[in-house]
Motif scaffolding. Structure first.
Motif, PDB file in Angstrom:
ATOM      1  N   ARG A 237       6.054   1.588   1.383  1.00 40.37           N
ATOM      2  CA  ARG A 237       4.765   1.866   2.274  1.00 40.37           C
ATOM      3  C   ARG A 237       4.823   1.172   3.609  1.00 40.37           C
ATOM      4  O   ARG A 237       5.143   0.251   3.763  1.00 40.37           O
ATOM      5  CB  ARG A 237       3.440   1.500   1.533  1.00 40.37           C
ATOM      6  CG  ARG A 237       2.142   1.830   2.379  1.00 40.37           C
ATOM      7  CD  ARG A 237       0.983   1.588   1.574  1.00 40.37           C
ATOM      8  NE  ARG A 237      -0.285   1.686   2.337  1.00 40.37           N
ATOM      9  CZ  ARG A 237      -1.061   2.514   1.806  1.00 40.37           C
ATOM     10  NH1 ARG A 237      -1.424   2.958   0.484  1.00 40.37           N
ATOM     11  NH2 ARG A 237      -2.269   2.886   2.731  1.00 40.37           N
TER      12      ARG A 237
ATOM     13  N   VAL B  69       4.093   6.726   2.710  1.00 41.58           N
ATOM     14  CA  VAL B  69       4.942   6.291   1.396  1.00 41.58           C
ATOM     15  C   VAL B  69       5.973   6.843   1.255  1.00 41.58           C
ATOM     16  O   VAL B  69       5.899   8.221   1.148  1.00 41.58           O
ATOM     17  CB  VAL B  69       4.096   6.114   0.381  1.00 41.58           C
ATOM     18  CG1 VAL B  69       4.620   5.980  -1.226  1.00 41.58           C
ATOM     19  CG2 VAL B  69       3.040   4.735   0.307  1.00 41.58           C
TER      20      VAL B  69
ATOM     21  N   THR C 273       8.696   7.582  -2.042  1.00 40.77           N
ATOM     22  CA  THR C 273       9.003   6.835  -3.269  1.00 40.77           C
ATOM     23  C   THR C 273      10.318   6.197  -3.628  1.00 40.77           C
ATOM     24  O   THR C 273      10.339   5.889  -4.544  1.00 40.77           O
ATOM     25  CB  THR C 273       8.227   7.573  -4.485  1.00 40.77           C
ATOM     26  OG1 THR C 273       9.186   8.995  -4.345  1.00 40.77           O
ATOM     27  CG2 THR C 273       6.744   8.223  -4.038  1.00 40.77           C
TER      28      THR C 273
ATOM     29  N   THR D 298       1.101   2.517  -8.802  1.00 44.93           N
ATOM     30  CA  THR D 298       1.621   3.201  -8.108  1.00 44.93           C
ATOM     31  C   THR D 298       0.517   4.325  -7.115  1.00 44.93           C
ATOM     32  O   THR D 298       0.815   4.443  -6.005  1.00 44.93           O
ATOM     33  CB  THR D 298       2.462   4.538  -8.989  1.00 44.93           C
ATOM     34  OG1 THR D 298       3.337   3.467  -9.430  1.00 44.93           O
ATOM     35  CG2 THR D 298       3.346   5.255  -8.050  1.00 44.93           C
TER      36      THR D 298
ATOM     37  N   ALA E  66       0.014   4.202  -3.100  1.00 46.11           N
ATOM     38  CA  ALA E  66      -0.108   5.337  -2.139  1.00 46.11           C
ATOM     39  C   ALA E  66      -1.339   5.537  -1.504  1.00 46.11           C
ATOM     40  O   ALA E  66      -1.505   6.798  -0.971  1.00 46.11           O
ATOM     41  CB  ALA E  66       0.639   6.467  -2.667  1.00 46.11           C
TER      42      ALA E  66
ATOM     43  N   LEU F  19       2.809  11.159   1.991  1.00 50.07           N
ATOM     44  CA  LEU F  19       3.523  10.835   0.753  1.00 50.07           C
ATOM     45  C   LEU F  19       4.864  11.684   0.830  1.00 50.07           C
ATOM     46  O   LEU F  19       4.819  12.869   0.374  1.00 50.07           O
ATOM     47  CB  LEU F  19       2.779  11.004  -0.287  1.00 50.07           C
ATOM     48  CG  LEU F  19       3.201  10.766  -1.870  1.00 50.07           C
ATOM     49  CD1 LEU F  19       3.598   9.315  -1.907  1.00 50.07           C
ATOM     50  CD2 LEU F  19       2.371  11.105  -2.682  1.00 50.07           C
TER      51      LEU F  19
ATOM     52  N   CYS G 108       7.642  12.237  -1.517  1.00 48.25           N
ATOM     53  CA  CYS G 108       7.785  12.010  -3.007  1.00 48.25           C
ATOM     54  C   CYS G 108       8.955  12.777  -3.732  1.00 48.25           C
ATOM     55  O   CYS G 108       9.058  14.026  -3.558  1.00 48.25           O
ATOM     56  CB  CYS G 108       6.420  12.277  -3.589  1.00 48.25           C
ATOM     57  SG  CYS G 108       6.169  11.865  -5.237  1.00 48.25           S
TER      58      CYS G 108
ATOM     59  N   VAL H  48      -3.960  11.482  -0.773  1.00 50.20           N
ATOM     60  CA  VAL H  48      -3.191  11.405   0.539  1.00 50.20           C
ATOM     61  C   VAL H  48      -3.434  12.709   1.107  1.00 50.20           C
ATOM     62  O   VAL H  48      -4.077  13.609   0.713  1.00 50.20           O
ATOM     63  CB  VAL H  48      -1.551  11.185   0.070  1.00 50.20           C
ATOM     64  CG1 VAL H  48      -1.372  10.159  -0.765  1.00 50.20           C
ATOM     65  CG2 VAL H  48      -1.021  12.535  -0.575  1.00 50.20           C
TER      66      VAL H  48
END
Ligand SMILES: [Zn+2]
Ligand SMILES: [Zn+2]
Length: 296
Positions: free
Chosen positions: A158, A167, A169, A203, A207, A213, A215, A247
């Motif tokens: 992050r 973020v 992942t 998790t 986020a 995000l 991902c 998000v």
């Protein structure tokens, strides 16, 4: 901050006319801060283009954060030109293994059997930092690492600059009850369920409220039953996380190598439709495209 997607593919590079629109280079994301600090996340083959672009500006200080050390996240590093230029400083952060430091793992892909240059022959100063879950200040950025669920130690990151947060992942599969089909007593089952729930909530918390995000969403829901435990999310997992974490913009990343551009369009549309079905308004969804930038 500016985000630039330099490699968006998972597992293996995929050059060719079928993948030219989304891109075939493996995982690599560049972040540039308002004061010019450069962070790079993962060094898949996409890192080569960053190196070629930045090398003329040497001497440079670059911060490279590795989510983990699977090939598709490190195999571009030997082709990163700034590592060969004296006076450049490259700080590499990432997870050690239980029996090896990050520096030892990275050195292993640059032994003469695999590559003509050994890692200790690189001219730049390379500093390695073995990470745990922690928060670091790097120039104008605050970078927080969190363990994700993958078959090897893997961090999500992050990154915050002022009021803006994102973020990434890394490779991640939501936690699930891998004992679901085993013969265990009820209390054991309950205990596992509780751990799974708690880890997935962590998790979501990680986020929470981010602007972007990025991902892992390698698989479609229909593909997942044969991929359980491989350490990757489906588009639904990514959507679920984005909705729960509230998000603003979900970017689908780590594209399945066998997925053509047309199939990627379908995957994206499928995810948007699913989001509409859930009547979740206000979430922007895109799929990462190599070379594309997001200004925040
Ligand atoms: Zn990967
Ligand atoms: Zn991986």
């Amino acid at each position: 901050m500016k985000i630039r997607f330099c490699g968006v593919r998972g597992s293996i590079p995929t050059p060719g006319k079928e993948t030219v629109r989304y891109g075939g280079n493996t995982a690599c994301i560049e972040l540039t801060g308002k004061e010019g600090t450069i962070l790079i996340f993962d060094s898949g083959t996409g890192i080569r283009t960053i190196g070629d672009r930045l090398a003329p500006n040497s001497p440079l200080t670059i911060h490279l954060f590795l989510s983990h050390t699977h090939w598709d996240h490190i195999h571009g590093f030997p082709f990163f030109i700034p590592a060969y230029i004296p006076k450049n400083v490259i700080n590499i952060y990432g997870p050690p293994h239980f029996d090896k430091t990050l520096s030892e793992i990275m050195a292993q892909q640059m032994v003469y059997s695999y590559f003509p240059v050994n890692s200790d022959e690189l001219s730049a100063t390379i500093n390695y930092r073995d990470l745990k879950e922690e928060t670091l200040q790097v120039g104008e950025f605050t970078v927080k690492s969190k363990l994700m669920n993958h078959p090897v130690t893997c961090f999500g990151y992050r990154v915050t600059e002022g009021y803006i947060s994102i973020v990434y992942t890394g490779d991640n599969e939501p936690y699930y009850n891998f004992m679901a089909n085993s013969v265990v007593d009820d209390s054991e089952r309950e205990e596992i369920e509780m751990i799974v729930k708690e880890q997935n909530s962590r998790t979501v918390e990680f986020a929470k409220g981010v602007d972007v995000l990025i991902c892992d969403a390698q698989y479609l829901d229909t593909e997942y039953p044969t991929k359980i435990g491989w350490g990757h999310s489906t588009t639904f997992h990514a959507l679920d996380l984005a909705i729960k974490a509230e998000v603003k913009h979900l970017v689908i990343f780590h594209h399945e190598p066998s997925r053509s551009d047309d199939k990627m369009d379908e995957l994206l549309q499928y995810t948007i439709d699913k989001c509409n079905e859930l009547q979740h308004k206000g979430l922007k969804i895109t799929a990462a495209i190599e070379g594309e930038e997001i200004d925040l």
